[in-house]
Scaffold this motif. Structure first.
Motif, PDB file in Angstrom:
ATOM      1  N   ALA A 158      72.201  -6.879 -21.428  1.00 26.96           N
ATOM      2  CA  ALA A 158      72.064  -7.104 -22.866  1.00 26.96           C
ATOM      3  C   ALA A 158      70.730  -6.528 -23.315  1.00 26.96           C
ATOM      4  O   ALA A 158      69.753  -6.547 -22.554  1.00 26.96           O
ATOM      5  CB  ALA A 158      72.127  -8.599 -23.169  1.00 26.96           C
ATOM      6  N   LYS A 159      70.670  -5.986 -24.529  1.00 26.08           N
ATOM      7  CA  LYS A 159      69.406  -5.424 -25.001  1.00 26.08           C
ATOM      8  C   LYS A 159      68.603  -6.545 -25.643  1.00 26.08           C
ATOM      9  O   LYS A 159      68.554  -6.688 -26.858  1.00 26.08           O
ATOM     10  CB  LYS A 159      69.667  -4.259 -25.975  1.00 26.08           C
ATOM     11  CG  LYS A 159      68.852  -3.028 -25.641  1.00 26.08           C
ATOM     12  CD  LYS A 159      69.267  -1.821 -26.440  1.00 26.08           C
ATOM     13  CE  LYS A 159      68.250  -0.711 -26.385  1.00 26.08           C
ATOM     14  NZ  LYS A 159      68.135  -0.017 -25.091  1.00 26.08           N
ATOM     15  N   LEU A 160      68.003  -7.356 -24.797  1.00 26.14           N
ATOM     16  CA  LEU A 160      67.236  -8.525 -25.232  1.00 26.14           C
ATOM     17  C   LEU A 160      65.752  -8.196 -25.108  1.00 26.14           C
ATOM     18  O   LEU A 160      65.334  -7.585 -24.118  1.00 26.14           O
ATOM     19  CB  LEU A 160      67.517  -9.730 -24.334  1.00 26.14           C
ATOM     20  CG  LEU A 160      68.976 -10.126 -24.106  1.00 26.14           C
ATOM     21  CD1 LEU A 160      69.020 -11.412 -23.276  1.00 26.14           C
ATOM     22  CD2 LEU A 160      69.694 -10.321 -25.426  1.00 26.14           C
ATOM     23  N   GLY A 161      64.955  -8.692 -26.058  1.00 31.59           N
ATOM     24  CA  GLY A 161      63.512  -8.529 -25.944  1.00 31.59           C
ATOM     25  C   GLY A 161      63.022  -9.034 -24.594  1.00 31.59           C
ATOM     26  O   GLY A 161      62.124  -8.448 -23.987  1.00 31.59           O
ATOM     27  N   ALA A 162      63.637 -10.093 -24.109  1.00 31.06           N
ATOM     28  CA  ALA A 162      63.210 -10.736 -22.862  1.00 31.06           C
ATOM     29  C   ALA A 162      63.295  -9.812 -21.647  1.00 31.06           C
ATOM     30  O   ALA A 162      62.700 -10.093 -20.604  1.00 31.06           O
ATOM     31  CB  ALA A 162      64.063 -11.985 -22.606  1.00 31.06           C
ATOM     32  N   ASN A 163      64.026  -8.706 -21.761  1.00 30.59           N
ATOM     33  CA  ASN A 163      64.136  -7.784 -20.635  1.00 30.59           C
ATOM     34  C   ASN A 163      62.944  -6.845 -20.514  1.00 30.59           C
ATOM     35  O   ASN A 163      62.793  -6.173 -19.503  1.00 30.59           O
ATOM     36  CB  ASN A 163      65.388  -6.906 -20.785  1.00 30.59           C
ATOM     37  CG  ASN A 163      66.619  -7.589 -20.221  1.00 30.59           C
ATOM     38  OD1 ASN A 163      66.540  -8.251 -19.193  1.00 30.59           O
ATOM     39  ND2 ASN A 163      67.737  -7.436 -20.893  1.00 30.59           N
TER      40      ASN A 163
END
Ligand SMILES: *Cc1c(COP(=O)(O)O)cnc(C)c1O
Length: 421
Positions: A248-253
């Motif tokens: 998923a393109k999550l900031g958390a990555n």
């Protein structure tokens, strides 16, 4: 060599493009009949009264990637009423409570695509529907409201059509682009750890340097190596894992990868090559997917990239497009394989003279040939048949560029109508 048996030659749509069905399911799971859906036709326009000057293409503003166009799209959501009417408003700062969920719990996802000024003078987006479907899946993964992909796409097109004419002038900016960043955050002011009750969707257009020129990718070192230099991640530093959220393109990555990226840059590398597990599975390069071409023991060229399936890698639009093109246009000379492979496989291919080329692929770096990989202190020089690129990377790059900049008319290039404002 590979854990997964090779795909049987024909394209399997579920692995090469994001499925609309998955995205629709994500929307449906989130929707409720009492809540207002996201509706692009209700867009309210509030144009700026202080338009700014457009910086020259080679100016420092482009390199800073912090300058945005005159306008942005915003749309707020609440759990009790759903989506408000979207607005196109002057670009400017957001106002957030210090307790906002996104600031503490990384309840943020985003997308990245480009708006191209074609050589034929037209504005185009490249497969924006794919990004919007991925945004739906990313939002669902972190309990954010799921924007309907078709409505989000329409909002992106509206912003592009309002700001594109001025910020990518057709007389001076043919072959240039703006970066489109749709973002969704939870701006819920409740500090308790819980599913967000408030969210904000916004879309901005930023100036962005062209990171994709293969000849520009020679690092400072004068060792004749061209292309990207990748530093393989250490076993104690993992980007994503099965069952996590790497897909998923999550900031958390991204925040947690910056330490390794900074170390790599300091040592003269462009990106980190992310490995997984003690077997050193090859996954992605920085925020790009990673491809390698190895000649099989039977002498056939095989294009190999990590598989989707277990959620470790990001489902790149560029990746999917390259796999499609390879299967459609190179079926005779190139085998295509989405499967796991390890650094050991790469090293063995190199030692046996079967490593043909490698490249990273994503919106930011586009199709970037790789010249060097360092793993456990050993340097693996990756061949580049054409000096600054391998032959397959050059082909994919050319084909995709032709679609993006309108040299080839193709359904992947969505022409953006231009409004006179
Ligand atoms: C965005 C991204 C990519 C590339 O995806 P594209 O849709 O091709 O731009 C690849 N890997 C990661 C980790 C990413 O964030």
């Amino acid at each position: 060599m590979l854990d997964t048996p090779p795909a049987s030659g024909t394209a399997t749509p579920t692995t090469t493009s994001l499925t609309a069905t998955q995205a629709i399911k994500a929307v449906a799971a989130n929707a409720s009949p009492q809540l207002a859906p996201l509706d692009a036709s209700k867009l309210q326009m509030n144009l700026t009264s202080s338009p700014r000057a457009v910086p020259a293409p080679d100016s420092p503003e482009y390199k800073s990637s912090s300058v945005c166009t005159d306008h942005m799209i915003t749309c707020s959501w609440t759990a009790s009423s759903g989506w408000a009417n979207p607005s196109l408003v002057p670009f400017g700062p957001l106002s957030l409570a210090p307790t906002a969920s996104v600031l503490h719990y990384a309840t943020a996802c985003f997308e990245g695509l480009k708006l191209y000024r074609g050589h034929d003078g037209k504005l185009r987006l490249f497969r924006p529907g794919q990004n919007c479907q991925r945004m739906a899946l990313s939002a669902a993964r972190i309990a954010l409201p799921v924007p309907d992909p078709a409505q989000l796409e329409e909002l992106i097109v509206r912003l592009a059509s309002v700001d594109g004419t001025k910020w990518l002038p057709s007389n001076t900016h043919k072959g240039k682009f703006l970066y489109v960043r749709p973002t969704l955050i939870a701006d819920d002011a409740t500090l308790g750890v819980q599913r967000p009750q408030k969210a904000l969707l916004y879309v901005i257009l930023t100036l962005f340097p062209d990171l994709s020129d293969p000849s520009a990718l020679s690092a400072a070192a004068d060792d004749g190596i061209r292309g990207l230099r990748l530093l393989a991640s250490r076993e104690d530093t993992v980007r994503a894992w099965p069952g996590g959220f790497g897909s998923a393109k999550l900031g958390a990555n991204y925040g947690p990868t910056l330490l390794a990226q900074g170390e790599a840059r300091q040592r003269g590398f462009n990106q980190v090559l992310w490995l997984l597990g003690s077997e050193a599975r090859v996954t992605e390069a920085g925020a790009s997917n990673f491809f390698v071409v190895m000649r099989s023991e039977q002498g056939r060229d095989r294009l190999v990239t990590a598989p989707l399936g277990d959620g470790v890698i990001l489902h790149g639009v560029t990746r999917g497009s390259i796999l499609n093109l390879a299967r459609e246009r190179l079926a005779v000379e190139l085998e295509v394989e989405e499967g796991n492979y390890t650094m050991g496989d790469l090293v063995k291919a190199k030692e046996e003279g079967r490593l043909v080329e490698a490249f990273a692929a994503g919106t930011a770096f586009f199709v970037a040939p790789v010249g060097l990989i360092e793993w456990k202190g050993e340097q693996i020089k990756v061949p580049m048949e054409q000096g600054t690129t391998g032959k397959y990377a050059a082909l994919f790059r050319g084909w995709l560029e032709d679609i993006m900049y309108g040299r080839t008319q193709h359904e992947w290039g969505l022409v953006v109508p231009e409004e006179n404002i």
